[in-house]
Scaffold this active site. Sequence first.
Site, short mmCIF file in Angstrom:
data_model
loop_
_atom_site.label_atom_id
_atom_site.label_comp_id
_atom_site.label_asym_id
_atom_site.label_seq_id
_atom_site.Cartn_x
_atom_site.Cartn_y
_atom_site.Cartn_z
N GLU A 1 5.31 3.15 7.47
CA GLU A 1 5.35 3.56 8.88
C GLU A 1 6.57 2.97 9.59
O GLU A 1 6.85 3.28 10.74
CB GLU A 1 4.04 3.18 9.60
N ARG A 2 7.29 2.06 8.88
CA ARG A 2 8.45 1.45 9.53
C ARG A 2 9.69 2.32 9.44
O ARG A 2 10.57 2.27 10.26
CB ARG A 2 8.73 0.08 8.91
N PHE B 1 8.66 -0.21 2.79
CA PHE B 1 9.78 0.12 3.69
C PHE B 1 11.14 0.02 3.02
O PHE B 1 12.10 0.63 3.47
CB PHE B 1 9.74 -0.81 4.92
N CYS C 1 12.94 -5.69 -4.27
CA CYS C 1 11.98 -6.38 -5.13
C CYS C 1 12.65 -6.88 -6.41
O CYS C 1 12.08 -7.66 -7.14
CB CYS C 1 10.84 -5.43 -5.49
N GLU D 1 7.78 -15.49 -1.57
CA GLU D 1 8.81 -14.44 -1.59
C GLU D 1 9.42 -14.39 -0.19
O GLU D 1 8.72 -14.11 0.79
CB GLU D 1 8.16 -13.08 -1.91
N LYS E 1 2.05 8.69 1.57
CA LYS E 1 1.89 7.89 2.80
C LYS E 1 3.06 6.92 2.78
O LYS E 1 3.00 5.85 2.18
CB LYS E 1 0.55 7.15 2.75
N SER F 1 3.73 -5.09 -1.20
CA SER F 1 3.51 -6.53 -1.41
C SER F 1 2.30 -6.75 -2.33
O SER F 1 1.40 -5.91 -2.40
CB SER F 1 3.26 -7.20 -0.07
P1 NAD Z 1 3.58 -3.81 2.38
O1 NAD Z 1 2.66 -4.23 1.29
O2 NAD Z 1 3.43 -4.48 3.71
O3 NAD Z 1 3.42 -2.24 2.68
C1 NAD Z 1 3.50 -1.30 1.65
C2 NAD Z 1 2.67 -0.07 2.02
O4 NAD Z 1 1.30 -0.47 2.14
C3 NAD Z 1 3.07 0.56 3.35
O5 NAD Z 1 3.01 1.95 3.21
C4 NAD Z 1 2.01 0.06 4.32
O6 NAD Z 1 1.74 0.96 5.35
C5 NAD Z 1 0.79 -0.11 3.43
N1 NAD Z 1 -0.09 -1.21 3.88
C6 NAD Z 1 0.29 -2.36 4.51
N2 NAD Z 1 -0.78 -3.13 4.72
C7 NAD Z 1 -1.85 -2.48 4.23
C8 NAD Z 1 -3.24 -2.78 4.15
N3 NAD Z 1 -3.73 -3.92 4.63
N4 NAD Z 1 -4.05 -1.89 3.55
C9 NAD Z 1 -3.57 -0.74 3.05
N5 NAD Z 1 -2.26 -0.40 3.10
C10 NAD Z 1 -1.41 -1.25 3.68
O7 NAD Z 1 5.07 -3.96 1.82
P2 NAD Z 1 6.44 -3.75 2.57
O8 NAD Z 1 6.65 -4.88 3.54
O9 NAD Z 1 6.54 -2.37 3.08
O10 NAD Z 1 7.46 -3.88 1.34
C11 NAD Z 1 7.96 -5.11 0.89
C12 NAD Z 1 7.14 -5.63 -0.28
O11 NAD Z 1 7.11 -4.65 -1.31
C13 NAD Z 1 7.77 -6.86 -0.92
O12 NAD Z 1 6.74 -7.75 -1.27
C14 NAD Z 1 8.45 -6.32 -2.17
O13 NAD Z 1 8.61 -7.25 -3.22
C15 NAD Z 1 7.51 -5.24 -2.55
N6 NAD Z 1 8.17 -4.22 -3.37
C16 NAD Z 1 7.84 -4.17 -4.69
C17 NAD Z 1 8.48 -3.25 -5.52
C18 NAD Z 1 8.15 -3.17 -6.98
O14 NAD Z 1 8.56 -2.20 -7.61
N7 NAD Z 1 7.42 -4.12 -7.54
C19 NAD Z 1 9.42 -2.38 -4.98
C20 NAD Z 1 9.71 -2.45 -3.62
C21 NAD Z 1 9.07 -3.38 -2.83
#
Ligand code: NAD
Length: 496
Positions: free
Chosen positions: A175-176, A148, A280, A381, A172, A225
Amino acid sequence: MDLIKHYINGADIHGGSRQGDVYNPAIGEVVSKVTLGDLEVVNNAIEISKKVLEKWRYTTPAKRASIMFNYKKLLEDNSVRIAELVSKEHGKTIEDAKGSLQRGIEVVEYACGIPNLLKGEYSNQVGSGIDTFSMKQELGICAGITPFNFPVMIPLWMFPLATACGNAFILKPSERDPSSSIELVRLFEEAGAPPGLVNVVNGDKEVVDALIEHREVKAISFVGSSKVASYIYQKSASYNKRVQALGSAKNHMLVMPDADIEQASDALIGAAFGSAGERCMAISVAVAIGDSADKLIENITPKINNIKVGPYNDESSDMGPVVSKDAYDRINSLIESGVEEGAKLIVDRRNIKLQGYENGYFIGPCLFDNVKDNMKIYKEEIFGPVLSIVRAKNYEEGLQLVKDNPYGNGCSIFTRDGDTARNFSSEANIGMVGVNIPIPVPVAYFSFGGWKNSIFGGHNAYGMEAIRFYTHTKTITSKWPEGIRSGAQFTMPTLG
Ligand code: NAD
């Protein structure tokens, strides 16, 4: 209320029986609904991708580059509108959203050089009358799952390079806040990409699983994450997929006693509280070395108190709300745990209330001193506007904290001493290191990625790493016989 649909084959498509809520976090209200896809929608998108790919893989890299040039211009021309879409659903300020779009446009600019990036190698006369050459060829259909916090920058890390390499792509988005991600794809088609080359399927785990399980999807790019990154890495590997999965972070900044404190504290507050800490590459831990802690706190405290918290459309806002009620509750409970575990909360702007935005998810910037490495606020985090100061006796102790941390996305050191900076750059087991730079996000012609639990899989995002990720290498060894036939050979061929 608006319903955000999938975007497949150049059209808004309904599909799937479930819907999600999309909020404006500044007012804490649902502003639209998003259709959550299912297996049928994924299968439909993949069938379209397959058809488009039949032609697309034969387009010349020069033609693809010309689309990228158009696309770059269109993104620039529409930057305010795109930034507004980001801010409305994410909450970050318009200026911050524009900055993140600009970092995505840099990747499109890099993709403009695709004819050069796809160039192969050639060796004449590797054996007598034998030449060898290699070329990079597309994988087929690739998929991207994005978080998101950067709904335009991170998709732009992925699909422009994947398609420039000759692939089709299924995105994909989170969704937020999906609206700005979908708008990117509409503009890509306006730039000349064929409808269906990039399809957007909205959804959650159900869509992600369907993409990974489908035999036509050859590679998965994920950013989010670490918990989900690890799941996606393992599941994709079990389906024999190529996978890059970038995860969470806990980025440290060492402030050495010889640092320019004014410069370090300005850098620190921008890196800790910009985008409400939802980056991140945000700095969430300042490691104050030796006697730098008191100077740093004295300098930084009034600055943190002056940070203007407000909605995205107020030009004077430095930071906006956090993304959701869940994030708001989680961050507040982590702050509470820090107080309970004995860290000193020296700036506490939790209970901020903004007139007209009373239900928004605003948390003002908070600063903890005396944070220890066994506390929850240090180990987890937080992904919110909370900065922890850890005091370390000396450089070695500070470096050890960085090394022992399970995450390895970014880190930084502020010092005037070249020797210490050089040692830090070499010894930190972290993917991206800044020297007097708080957020060392590499430019598009390098690549982005952490170490340790911040990445799963062998490839970083963008740069040459992405070109390798989105292509197969094929190596051809060729001989044109000159009329001398030597007959069949049954021993291992050597090129004599
Ligand atoms: P998230 O992991 O909750 O979601 C990321 C994506 O995965 C979304 O599209 C979501 O729909 C999907 N998703 C969520 N749960 C899932 C599951 N159980 N199975 C399959 N798909 C699933 O992350 P977020 O809250 O959207 O973003 C924040 C996180 O992303 C933080 O931990 C941040 O550090 C990390 N992040 C990392 C980077 C990097 O480059 N390393 C960059 C941006 C964000």
